[in-house]
Design a protein around this motif. Sequence first.
Motif, PDB file in Angstrom:
ATOM      1  N   SER A   1       1.744   1.880  -3.411  1.00  0.00           N
ATOM      2  CA  SER A   1       0.564   2.326  -4.168  1.00  0.00           C
ATOM      3  C   SER A   1       0.335   3.818  -3.950  1.00  0.00           C
ATOM      4  O   SER A   1       0.070   4.562  -4.892  1.00  0.00           O
ATOM      5  CB  SER A   1      -0.678   1.548  -3.722  1.00  0.00           C
ATOM      6  OG  SER A   1      -0.522   0.196  -4.014  1.00  0.00           O
ATOM      7  N   VAL A   2       0.427   4.249  -2.684  1.00  0.00           N
ATOM      8  CA  VAL A   2       0.256   5.676  -2.383  1.00  0.00           C
ATOM      9  C   VAL A   2       1.265   6.491  -3.181  1.00  0.00           C
ATOM     10  O   VAL A   2       0.924   7.469  -3.842  1.00  0.00           O
ATOM     11  CB  VAL A   2       0.472   5.952  -0.876  1.00  0.00           C
ATOM     12  CG1 VAL A   2       0.566   7.441  -0.605  1.00  0.00           C
ATOM     13  CG2 VAL A   2      -0.656   5.370  -0.067  1.00  0.00           C
ATOM     14  N   SER A   3       2.524   6.054  -3.132  1.00  0.00           N
ATOM     15  CA  SER A   3       3.567   6.849  -3.789  1.00  0.00           C
ATOM     16  C   SER A   3       3.352   6.873  -5.296  1.00  0.00           C
ATOM     17  O   SER A   3       3.597   7.896  -5.946  1.00  0.00           O
ATOM     18  CB  SER A   3       4.951   6.311  -3.436  1.00  0.00           C
ATOM     19  OG  SER A   3       5.147   5.060  -4.042  1.00  0.00           O
ATOM     20  N   ARG A   4       2.866   5.761  -5.877  1.00  0.00           N
ATOM     21  CA  ARG A   4       2.619   5.745  -7.326  1.00  0.00           C
ATOM     22  C   ARG A   4       1.532   6.756  -7.682  1.00  0.00           C
ATOM     23  O   ARG A   4       1.664   7.499  -8.644  1.00  0.00           O
ATOM     24  CB  ARG A   4       2.173   4.352  -7.794  1.00  0.00           C
ATOM     25  CG  ARG A   4       3.221   3.252  -7.687  1.00  0.00           C
ATOM     26  CD  ARG A   4       4.431   3.450  -8.549  1.00  0.00           C
ATOM     27  NE  ARG A   4       4.178   3.527  -9.967  1.00  0.00           N
ATOM     28  CZ  ARG A   4       3.980   2.487 -10.783  1.00  0.00           C
ATOM     29  NH1 ARG A   4       4.042   1.261 -10.298  1.00  0.00           N
ATOM     30  NH2 ARG A   4       3.748   2.666 -12.076  1.00  0.00           N
ATOM     31  N   THR A   5       0.461   6.806  -6.882  1.00  0.00           N
ATOM     32  CA  THR A   5      -0.601   7.759  -7.210  1.00  0.00           C
ATOM     33  C   THR A   5      -0.142   9.196  -6.956  1.00  0.00           C
ATOM     34  O   THR A   5      -0.695  10.123  -7.519  1.00  0.00           O
ATOM     35  CB  THR A   5      -1.918   7.494  -6.441  1.00  0.00           C
ATOM     36  OG1 THR A   5      -1.729   7.805  -5.076  1.00  0.00           O
ATOM     37  CG2 THR A   5      -2.393   6.076  -6.590  1.00  0.00           C
ATOM     38  N   LEU A   6       0.883   9.357  -6.110  1.00  0.00           N
ATOM     39  CA  LEU A   6       1.399  10.721  -5.876  1.00  0.00           C
ATOM     40  C   LEU A   6       2.390  11.144  -6.964  1.00  0.00           C
ATOM     41  O   LEU A   6       2.944  12.233  -6.908  1.00  0.00           O
ATOM     42  CB  LEU A   6       2.074  10.799  -4.509  1.00  0.00           C
ATOM     43  CG  LEU A   6       1.119  10.798  -3.309  1.00  0.00           C
ATOM     44  CD1 LEU A   6       1.877  10.567  -2.006  1.00  0.00           C
ATOM     45  CD2 LEU A   6       0.345  12.108  -3.226  1.00  0.00           C
TER      46      LEU A   6
ATOM     47  N   VAL B   1      10.531   4.918  -1.154  1.00  0.00           N
ATOM     48  CA  VAL B   1       9.520   4.405  -0.219  1.00  0.00           C
ATOM     49  C   VAL B   1       9.873   3.002   0.299  1.00  0.00           C
ATOM     50  O   VAL B   1      10.059   2.810   1.498  1.00  0.00           O
ATOM     51  CB  VAL B   1       8.117   4.396  -0.888  1.00  0.00           C
ATOM     52  CG1 VAL B   1       7.078   3.788   0.040  1.00  0.00           C
ATOM     53  CG2 VAL B   1       7.727   5.813  -1.268  1.00  0.00           C
TER      54      VAL B   1
ATOM     55  N   ASP C   1       0.807  -1.222   0.000  1.00  0.00           N
ATOM     56  CA  ASP C   1       0.000   0.000   0.000  1.00  0.00           C
ATOM     57  C   ASP C   1       0.846   1.281   0.000  1.00  0.00           C
ATOM     58  O   ASP C   1       0.476   2.265  -0.625  1.00  0.00           O
ATOM     59  CB  ASP C   1      -0.960   0.008   1.203  1.00  0.00           C
ATOM     60  CG  ASP C   1      -2.157  -0.890   0.958  1.00  0.00           C
ATOM     61  OD1 ASP C   1      -2.327  -1.344  -0.190  1.00  0.00           O
ATOM     62  OD2 ASP C   1      -2.923  -1.134   1.902  1.00  0.00           O
ATOM     63  N   TYR C   2       1.983   1.253   0.723  1.00  0.00           N
ATOM     64  CA  TYR C   2       2.841   2.449   0.720  1.00  0.00           C
ATOM     65  C   TYR C   2       3.303   2.774  -0.703  1.00  0.00           C
ATOM     66  O   TYR C   2       3.340   3.939  -1.114  1.00  0.00           O
ATOM     67  CB  TYR C   2       4.067   2.239   1.610  1.00  0.00           C
ATOM     68  CG  TYR C   2       3.813   2.443   3.080  1.00  0.00           C
ATOM     69  CD1 TYR C   2       3.631   3.722   3.600  1.00  0.00           C
ATOM     70  CD2 TYR C   2       3.764   1.368   3.952  1.00  0.00           C
ATOM     71  CE1 TYR C   2       3.399   3.916   4.950  1.00  0.00           C
ATOM     72  CE2 TYR C   2       3.527   1.546   5.303  1.00  0.00           C
ATOM     73  CZ  TYR C   2       3.346   2.822   5.801  1.00  0.00           C
ATOM     74  OH  TYR C   2       3.115   3.010   7.136  1.00  0.00           O
TER      75      TYR C   2
ATOM     76  N   ALA D   1       5.092   9.007  -8.214  1.00  0.00           N
ATOM     77  CA  ALA D   1       6.394   8.333  -8.238  1.00  0.00           C
ATOM     78  C   ALA D   1       6.386   7.223  -9.287  1.00  0.00           C
ATOM     79  O   ALA D   1       5.406   6.483  -9.393  1.00  0.00           O
ATOM     80  CB  ALA D   1       6.711   7.748  -6.865  1.00  0.00           C
TER      81      ALA D   1
ATOM     82  N   ARG E   1       7.937   3.604 -10.857  1.00  0.00           N
ATOM     83  CA  ARG E   1       8.227   2.344 -10.165  1.00  0.00           C
ATOM     84  C   ARG E   1       9.581   2.424  -9.440  1.00  0.00           C
ATOM     85  O   ARG E   1       9.713   2.008  -8.294  1.00  0.00           O
ATOM     86  CB  ARG E   1       8.251   1.218 -11.194  1.00  0.00           C
ATOM     87  CG  ARG E   1       7.760  -0.092 -10.688  1.00  0.00           C
ATOM     88  CD  ARG E   1       7.783  -1.087 -11.810  1.00  0.00           C
ATOM     89  NE  ARG E   1       6.506  -1.194 -12.469  1.00  0.00           N
ATOM     90  CZ  ARG E   1       5.512  -1.965 -12.047  1.00  0.00           C
ATOM     91  NH1 ARG E   1       5.658  -2.685 -10.960  1.00  0.00           N
ATOM     92  NH2 ARG E   1       4.377  -2.033 -12.688  1.00  0.00           N
TER      93      ARG E   1
END
Lengths: 347, 285
Positions: free
Chosen positions: B184-189, B200, B181-182, B191, B193
């Motif tokens: 996932s959060v960073s990808r939507t923000l 993260v 999930d961490y 970042a 891969r």
Amino acid sequence: MTHVSLQELTKVYPGSVEPSLDQLSLEIASGELTALLGPSGCGKTTTMKMIAGLLAPTSGDVTFDGRSVLKDKPEDRGVVMVFQNYLLFPYMTVAANIGFGLKMRKINQTEIDQRVSEMLDLVKLPDLGSRRPSELSGGQQQRVALARALIVQPNVLLLDEPLSNLDAHLRFEMRDLIRNLQQDMGITTIFVTHDQEEAVVLADKIALILDGRLKQYDVSSAFYSRPIDKATALFFGGQNFIEGQVETGVFNSVLGKMQLPAGCNNGAGILTIRPENIRIGQSPDGLNTVTASLSDKIYMGTQTRLLCQVGDSLLEVIANPNDVQEYEVGQNISLHFPRNALWVLPS
Amino acid sequence: MSDRLKITLLLFPALSIIIVLFFGGLLVGLMRSFNYMPVIGLTEPDLSAYIAVFTDKEFYLSFLLTFHIAFTSTVISCILAVGAALLLRRRFIGRAIVNFLFQLNLTVPHLVGAIGILYLFSQSGSFARLAAQWEMIASPSDFPALVFDPYAIGIILQYVWKEVPFIGVIVLANMQSIGEDYESVSRTLGASRWQSFRHVLLPLIFPGMLSASVMVFAFTFGAYEIPALLGANFPAALPVLAYRKYTDVDLAARPEAMAMAIVIALLSAVLIYLYVRFSRRKAGR
């Protein structure tokens, strides 16, 4: 401002036969605040992850302003997701957490610092930038998570159970904050919740999902006054269901003849009325009134719950305590069913 | 009987062994390193053994080689272990079998691994013979020296083979407990891969990775048998050098061997301390 369209979105997880989400279609207007409502495991979070690009749908499409985004990576969709447990990066300060999205976009540090400071002011945490997430309360962590999402000015904001981890006082505060920020910034926002009250107070429109299927997508008042079926009515706290027949605007049942509002089709159906809409006493014209036997009376502080027997049907009535003070259990009571509060569900 | 006394009594057998064997041995070694060895008439403690160690050029060469072996093995093992853990945490058909095979050599002793390296990579080993047979080289002796070589390639190969699953298992368990999930959060923000991994996941798994790599570093810095089997004669790894002095026919060389052993222990402790400090500072950025 982005118009989000979900077209027959379906997800079947590997190893599973039943779809977790079954042909969900929704049109979410630009700048609208929409709730995906349903019990745990109904497919709400799966839907959010597919919108964010974190999960690929088995079939169907997700479009933003008419353009399919299925091939876009999560970081290219302009969608930010705030998770239920906030997921602030524990090894970073609050300021670094909020500035994370800008850092990933290689914005220069001076601008990041300035925008982080503005965001901290916006979520009313101006002095907490140097703290670690573990030093914050749940409500403060929620604000930081929201600030971290909003700073990148997303096209679509996804919130996973945004109020569920907060106590009653903070829920009101946070609800107002989310609502105000969303309206000020005009971001198309979708949030998931299992709590119908949370959906009602926060959302412009609600999509009720049960067992992976969309049951009803409408403004919140419609779920109370015009539920699409018995399951939907039950989910929104409906208690009174009486089987009978509709004949040219009149419902025949154990309650006798009830005058219905316009739009009810002829045939077998289930009459429903919310407990708080039943009035104590006769109607002025004597129509839609029945005599029931009071079988239980429960005082609940600001209201009183009455259980009334009519034939073999038990009706629940929520009344003002002052209006029912004189009634005792076992006594007969007149109940008035206002025509516009009645609704017939398919049987 | 109080709980505290009960616990002390229950722990006593185990603790007494540790105290007698470890601290007792350390004390005897320390006394001998100060030239105190009444058995052979050395009753006046002095620093001559330490002076001999620190004025010997071979000691410094051995130290550099030992540090190179420990550092290189640890870094390569860490990189490969994190890569393997990233692959193994994904869902794919046959993951259980791949996971089992990945962890299999945890149960194989170091010595068996060393013999495998000898059979495969030495100039008389399988790869050298195959290369000669396929006419890639004129004769097996033309095969590059990967064992008994001055760069300790054979030793490092053996350590990497053995330590990758050790670090990998720890890092994989760490990754699984953190979840995705961490990231996932960073990808939507925003970042990518790689950014998500770098900014993260890596800081989140760093404490587990650090603990495992410190253990590997300490082990490879102080281990004797693999450098003895696969290492060059000169310079030899520090533990090999100390053992040679200890088994010298001249008993008077023992204080020097003990001084070297004490220095190895101290260097290990200092290097681990510096490694942890440096790594924590990197993680804190």
